[in-house]
Scaffold this motif. Structure first.
Motif, PDB file in Angstrom:
ATOM      1  N   TYR A 111       0.806  -1.218   0.000  1.00  0.00           N
ATOM      2  CA  TYR A 111       0.000   0.000   0.000  1.00  0.00           C
ATOM      3  C   TYR A 111       0.841   1.269   0.000  1.00  0.00           C
ATOM      4  O   TYR A 111       0.318   2.350  -0.246  1.00  0.00           O
ATOM      5  N   THR A 115     -10.533  -6.619  -7.996  1.00  0.00           N
ATOM      6  CA  THR A 115      -9.968  -7.935  -8.278  1.00  0.00           C
ATOM      7  C   THR A 115     -10.323  -8.998  -7.242  1.00  0.00           C
ATOM      8  O   THR A 115     -10.262 -10.189  -7.536  1.00  0.00           O
ATOM      9  N   GLU A 154      -8.450  -9.530  -4.784  1.00  0.00           N
ATOM     10  CA  GLU A 154      -7.132 -10.038  -4.388  1.00  0.00           C
ATOM     11  C   GLU A 154      -6.469  -9.084  -3.395  1.00  0.00           C
ATOM     12  O   GLU A 154      -6.810  -7.912  -3.336  1.00  0.00           O
ATOM     13  N   LYS A 155      -5.489  -9.598  -2.650  1.00  0.00           N
ATOM     14  CA  LYS A 155      -4.713  -8.771  -1.725  1.00  0.00           C
ATOM     15  C   LYS A 155      -3.602  -8.057  -2.489  1.00  0.00           C
ATOM     16  O   LYS A 155      -3.145  -8.524  -3.528  1.00  0.00           O
ATOM     17  N   ALA A 156      -3.166  -6.926  -1.942  1.00  0.00           N
ATOM     18  CA  ALA A 156      -2.140  -6.106  -2.604  1.00  0.00           C
ATOM     19  C   ALA A 156      -0.851  -6.872  -2.848  1.00  0.00           C
ATOM     20  O   ALA A 156      -0.252  -6.765  -3.909  1.00  0.00           O
ATOM     21  N   LEU A 178       0.189  -6.949  -6.766  1.00  0.00           N
ATOM     22  CA  LEU A 178      -1.073  -6.812  -7.479  1.00  0.00           C
ATOM     23  C   LEU A 178      -1.108  -5.521  -8.292  1.00  0.00           C
ATOM     24  O   LEU A 178      -1.644  -5.503  -9.391  1.00  0.00           O
ATOM     25  N   GLU A 237      -7.919  -3.646  -5.239  1.00  0.00           N
ATOM     26  CA  GLU A 237      -8.257  -4.850  -4.481  1.00  0.00           C
ATOM     27  C   GLU A 237      -9.758  -5.139  -4.559  1.00  0.00           C
ATOM     28  O   GLU A 237     -10.170  -6.296  -4.673  1.00  0.00           O
TER      29      GLU A 237
END
Length: 145
Positions: free
Chosen positions: A16, A45, A47-49, A61, A42
């Motif tokens: 982040y 998607t 998904e996690k970063a 990501l 996030e």
């Protein structure tokens, strides 16, 4: 005692943190814009970063998302429940909004006020039910973060 500055340490999760901050150690209001772009990405998607569970080229990501956006395979990385035939254009608009927040230099990123205005404008301009549902889903996720 005669110093007026306070030294602080910025803390955060690597995925982040603004890449410009990582290079210069200068934290700015545009650093928050980058972090917001990561959160928006996030949400799109699912998904996690950052994840060590993904292959090396997909570990970040942000880099994977920006590459997918640039190389026109974005819908392959967007969470399946978000994209519908009727809302692909709007999802692309939100993805473009996220990608502008992920620019490497703060000067190229908009302010958070501009971000909020863009999101609100997108919600107001699109009156179709599927657009409202898509943007509302993203907006609700943002408000719960």
């Amino acid at each position: 005692m005669d110093h007026t500055e306070i030294a602080t340490v910025v803390q955060g999760t690597v995925g982040y943190l603004d890449p410009e901050y990582m290079q210069t150690s200068q934290f700015t209001e545009k650093s928050d814009v980058y972090s917001f772009g990561v959160v928006l990405m996030e949400l799109l998607t699912g998904e996690k970063a950052d994840s060590f569970d993904r292959p090396q080229e997909k570990r970040s990501l942000a880099m994977h998302f920006l590459n997918a956006f640039k190389e026109n395979y974005l819908f392959d990385v967007i969470e399946s429940g978000i994209v519908k035939d009727e809302n692909k254009e709007e999802v692309m608009e939100v993805a473009a909004l996220a990608s502008r927040r992920l620019r490497l230099t703060g000067e190229e990123r908009p302010s958070m006020k501009e971000v909020a205005m863009e999101l609100e404008g997108m919600m107001m301009m699109n009156k179709h039910p599927w657009v409202a549902v898509t943007l509302s889903l993203i907006w609700r996720r943002l408000n719960t973060c």
